[in-house]
Design an enzyme around this catalytic site. Structure first.
Site, PDB file in Angstrom:
ATOM      1  N   ASN A  37     -14.950 -22.823  -2.174  1.00 56.34           N
ATOM      2  CA  ASN A  37     -15.792 -22.257  -1.125  1.00 56.34           C
ATOM      3  C   ASN A  37     -15.690 -20.726  -1.078  1.00 56.34           C
ATOM      4  OD1 ASN A  37     -17.124 -21.667   1.241  1.00 56.34           O
ATOM      5  ND2 ASN A  37     -16.141 -23.288   2.438  1.00 56.34           N
ATOM      6  N   HIS A 122     -12.880 -35.618  13.204  1.00 53.90           N
ATOM      7  CA  HIS A 122     -12.746 -34.336  13.907  1.00 53.90           C
ATOM      8  C   HIS A 122     -13.425 -34.389  15.278  1.00 53.90           C
ATOM      9  CE1 HIS A 122     -12.298 -31.456  10.194  1.00 53.90           C
ATOM     10  NE2 HIS A 122     -11.468 -32.479  10.150  1.00 53.90           N
ATOM     11  N   ARG A 147      -8.527 -35.465  15.055  1.00 57.86           N
ATOM     12  CA  ARG A 147      -8.063 -34.076  15.090  1.00 57.86           C
ATOM     13  C   ARG A 147      -8.781 -33.356  16.238  1.00 57.86           C
ATOM     14  NH1 ARG A 147      -9.450 -29.209  10.821  1.00 57.86           N
ATOM     15  NH2 ARG A 147     -11.178 -28.936  12.245  1.00 57.86           N
ATOM     16  N   TYR A 159     -11.455 -21.280  15.375  1.00 60.59           N
ATOM     17  CA  TYR A 159     -11.524 -22.114  14.181  1.00 60.59           C
ATOM     18  C   TYR A 159     -11.781 -23.574  14.574  1.00 60.59           C
ATOM     19  CZ  TYR A 159     -10.324 -25.399  10.695  1.00 60.59           C
ATOM     20  OH  TYR A 159     -10.421 -26.488   9.869  1.00 60.59           O
ATOM     21  N   ASP A 212      -5.054 -28.626  13.895  1.00 60.58           N
ATOM     22  CA  ASP A 212      -4.963 -27.668  12.784  1.00 60.58           C
ATOM     23  C   ASP A 212      -4.836 -26.256  13.366  1.00 60.58           C
ATOM     24  OD1 ASP A 212      -5.204 -26.220  10.462  1.00 60.58           O
ATOM     25  OD2 ASP A 212      -7.053 -27.215   9.769  1.00 60.58           O
ATOM     26  N   HIS A 214      -4.494 -23.700  11.534  1.00 59.69           N
ATOM     27  CA  HIS A 214      -5.163 -22.861  10.531  1.00 59.69           C
ATOM     28  C   HIS A 214      -4.399 -21.561  10.266  1.00 59.69           C
ATOM     29  CE1 HIS A 214      -8.853 -22.242   8.063  1.00 59.69           C
ATOM     30  NE2 HIS A 214      -8.812 -23.560   8.109  1.00 59.69           N
ATOM     31  N   GLU A 238      -1.001 -29.304  11.673  1.00 57.70           N
ATOM     32  CA  GLU A 238      -1.384 -28.831  10.336  1.00 57.70           C
ATOM     33  C   GLU A 238      -1.365 -27.309  10.242  1.00 57.70           C
ATOM     34  OE1 GLU A 238      -5.318 -30.144   9.220  1.00 57.70           O
ATOM     35  OE2 GLU A 238      -5.408 -28.627   7.654  1.00 57.70           O
ATOM     36  N   GLU A 264      -3.811 -27.713   1.902  1.00 55.40           N
ATOM     37  CA  GLU A 264      -5.204 -27.805   1.459  1.00 55.40           C
ATOM     38  C   GLU A 264      -5.609 -26.684   0.500  1.00 55.40           C
ATOM     39  OE1 GLU A 264      -7.003 -27.798   5.377  1.00 55.40           O
ATOM     40  OE2 GLU A 264      -7.770 -25.778   5.043  1.00 55.40           O
ATOM     41  N   ARG A 285      -1.123 -32.008   1.921  1.00 54.43           N
ATOM     42  CA  ARG A 285      -2.580 -32.140   2.072  1.00 54.43           C
ATOM     43  C   ARG A 285      -3.379 -31.627   0.878  1.00 54.43           C
ATOM     44  NH1 ARG A 285      -5.618 -32.818   5.787  1.00 54.43           N
ATOM     45  NH2 ARG A 285      -6.599 -30.770   5.668  1.00 54.43           N
ATOM     46  N   HIS A 314      -7.057 -33.304   1.897  1.00 56.82           N
ATOM     47  CA  HIS A 314      -8.077 -32.472   2.542  1.00 56.82           C
ATOM     48  C   HIS A 314      -9.424 -33.179   2.449  1.00 56.82           C
ATOM     49  CE1 HIS A 314     -10.031 -28.200   2.609  1.00 56.82           C
ATOM     50  NE2 HIS A 314      -9.911 -28.701   3.827  1.00 56.82           N
ATOM     51  N   ASP A 318     -16.574 -28.826   2.725  1.00 60.51           N
ATOM     52  CA  ASP A 318     -16.771 -28.049   1.494  1.00 60.51           C
ATOM     53  C   ASP A 318     -16.108 -28.689   0.278  1.00 60.51           C
ATOM     54  OD1 ASP A 318     -14.293 -27.513   2.506  1.00 60.51           O
ATOM     55  OD2 ASP A 318     -14.411 -25.343   2.292  1.00 60.51           O
ATOM     56  N   GLU A 341      -8.396 -37.167   5.750  1.00 59.58           N
ATOM     57  CA  GLU A 341      -9.323 -36.418   6.625  1.00 59.58           C
ATOM     58  C   GLU A 341     -10.759 -36.856   6.321  1.00 59.58           C
ATOM     59  OE1 GLU A 341      -9.312 -32.195   5.971  1.00 59.58           O
ATOM     60  OE2 GLU A 341     -10.130 -31.772   7.955  1.00 59.58           O
ATOM     61  N   TRP A 405      -6.962 -16.331   8.163  1.00 64.48           N
ATOM     62  CA  TRP A 405      -8.036 -17.210   8.640  1.00 64.48           C
ATOM     63  C   TRP A 405      -7.624 -18.638   8.440  1.00 64.48           C
ATOM     64  CZ3 TRP A 405     -11.640 -20.845   6.661  1.00 64.48           C
ATOM     65  CH2 TRP A 405     -12.510 -21.328   7.669  1.00 64.48           C
TER      66      TRP A 405
HETATM   67  O1  KDG Z   1     -12.786 -23.940   3.046  1.00 65.03           O
HETATM   68  C1  KDG Z   1     -12.130 -23.961   4.252  1.00 65.03           C
HETATM   69  C2  KDG Z   1     -12.188 -25.308   4.930  1.00 65.03           C
HETATM   70  O2  KDG Z   1     -12.130 -26.343   3.987  1.00 65.03           O
HETATM   71  C3  KDG Z   1     -11.073 -25.451   5.903  1.00 65.03           C
HETATM   72  O3  KDG Z   1     -11.181 -24.475   6.891  1.00 65.03           O
HETATM   73  C4  KDG Z   1     -11.052 -26.817   6.545  1.00 65.03           C
HETATM   74  O4  KDG Z   1      -8.865 -26.427   7.460  1.00 65.03           O
HETATM   75  C5  KDG Z   1      -9.722 -27.212   7.133  1.00 65.03           C
HETATM   76  C6  KDG Z   1      -9.470 -28.640   7.304  1.00 65.03           C
HETATM   77  O5  KDG Z   1      -8.342 -28.981   7.674  1.00 65.03           O
HETATM   78  O6  KDG Z   1     -10.380 -29.438   7.052  1.00 65.03           O
HETATM   79 MG    MG Z   2      -6.952 -27.446   7.580  1.00 63.72          MG
END
Ligand code: KDG
Ligand code: MG
Length: 405
Positions: A37, A122, A147, A159, A212, A214, A238, A264, A285, A314, A318, A341, A405
């Site tokens: 991605n 989600h 989640r 996020y 998550d 993130h 996560e 991931e 993951r 994961h 994407d 997931e 991010w």
């Molecule tokens: O490319 C980034 C996403 O795949 C990501 O932000 C998704 O963190 C993610 C998740 O746990 O699905």
């Molecule tokens: Mg994630």
């Protein structure tokens, strides 16, 4: 079994997907997902210019040798672009082997370890109530694991809460540049416990909950979060922190028993070796499309099993349906599987391009017994939805400092 041709496609049925098609002189072909991605064209060029020419004429049965050739045979080991390319070729070769054997990939791996694959869905929203309403819908559809991500009051974007309500491409403007998210640990801590308190009040203790972070927190902040959320019995927390320095997870581990998940973005077993070996995490993951295909995923899963770490692949939007299918085959086999997931089976456009018959019912996925991965790819439908340049967001602290991010 000679590889005659390898085609690389990039299409966008809502998100960019890179698909690799390995074709044999007999006409049999296999499919793999090479999507990275935000850096898609780097993988396309890498495959077309540097990988494909080396593989023409090789025996497609030699999955392991081809994997080693593309990994050890390249002085520049590892890396997301290199490993996505290896992943896609590897996936396509397993698909071919299954088709030649007349067996689904999970049978080649050792057969099924379970009757179905547990999924987590989600739920997200602009406030806690909306998030829990969405979770409620999933629970009523039979999902047993959700989640939860809720907007942090005072932040512009949080996020995981954009969902389908905002167009990913509009958000980036006409001249695609990375959108910017903002972050405040203080504001996040003001909200996060309430989300899980209300979730347990509303749904009781039987539903599995995950979250998550993130990678927004430092290890000691993650430890504090773990302590705060322990009483809500999360299935896992996560990406609590970045673990480039794998030792840093010791800081989290020594303060909290909350189960931890990460991986991931990992490209190889080396990214998680210490995390697993020191039992600093509970769920790994990694994705088959990023960590080296089915061959490498299997190796990571077996290594993790020695240390009581389970898999939780994961499954974001994407990763293409080819990778999703590869994961469901892996999950069906993996003895130390944890959870998968799941964000749905794709939109209408995606279903025109990628066809498979994986069934999802009551939060459980079942792979079909079609030989190989069981996915078909419609090349002419893919051409209808061309690539669009696109970036993942970046994140800044409130004072403008660039953050994870
Ligand atoms: O490319 C980034 C996403 O795949 C990501 O932000 C998704 O963190 C993610 C998740 O746990 O699905
Ligand atoms: Mg994630």
């Amino acid at each position: 079994m000679k590889i005659k041709e390898i085609r690389v496609f990039i299409c966008n049925p809502g998100r960019n997907f890179i698909t690799v098609k390995v074709i044999l002189d007999s006409g049999i072909y296999g499919l793999g997902d090479a999507t990275v991605n935000g850096r898609e064209m780097a993988v396309v060029t890498y495959l077309e210019e540097h990988v494909v020419p080396c593989l023409i004429g090789r025996n497609a049965h030699d999955i392991e040798d081809i994997w080693q050739y593309l990994y050890k045979g390249v002085y520049w080991r590892k890396g997301p672009i290199n490993m996505a390319a290896i992943s896609a070729i590897d996936m396509a070769l397993w698909d071919i082997k299954g088709k030649v054997a007349g067996l689904p990939v999970y049978q080649l791996l050792g057969g099924q370890s379970r009757s179905g694959v547990s999924l987590y869905a989600h739920a997200h929203g602009e406030n806690i109530g909306d998030t829990l309403d969405m979770a409620d819908k999933h629970i009523r559809q039979g999902f047993k694991a959700i989640r939860l991500q809720s907007a942090v009051p005072g932040l512009k974007v949080t996020y995981g809460v954009l969902g389908d309500r905002k167009d990913y491409y509009k958000l980036q403007g006409n001249r695609p540049l990375p959108p910017e998210d903002d972050w405040s640990t203080q504001k996040y801590f003001n909200m996060i416990e309430e989300l899980f308190f209300q979730a347990r009040e509303r749904f009781g203790n039987d539903v599995h909950l995950m979250h998550d972070v993130h990678s927004r927190l430092t290890p000691i902040e993650s430890a504090r979060l773990g302590q705060l959320l322990e009483k809500y019995n999360l299935f896992f927390l996560e990406d609590a922190s970045i673990a480039e320095n794998q030792d840093s997870y010791k800081v989290i581990r020594q303060h909290t028993t909350i189960p931890l998940a990460i991986g991931e973005t990992y490209n190889t077993i080396w990214d998680c070796k210490d995390l697993i070996q020191n039992q600093l995490i509970d769920y790994i993951r990694v994705a088959a499309s990023h960590a080296g295909g089915i061959t490498a995923f299997r190796r990571i899963a077996d290594f993790a099993d020695v240390y009581n770490v389970k898999t939780a692949p994961h499954g974001a939007p994407d990763l293409s349906p080819i990778c999703f299918a590869a994961h469901i085959h892996l999950d069906t086999w993996t003895p130390n599987f944890g959870i998968q997931e799941f964000v749905g089976l794709g939109n209408k456009q995606s279903k025109e391009i990628f066809q498979h018959d994986i069934q999802v019912k009551d939060g459980i996925a079942h792979v079909s017994d079609a030989p190989g991965l069981g996915v078909e790819f419609d090349e002419s439908a893919a051409r209808e939805y061309p690539y669009k340049r696109s970036y993942l967001p970046v994140c800044r602290l409130e004072d403008g400092t660039l953050w994870n991010w």
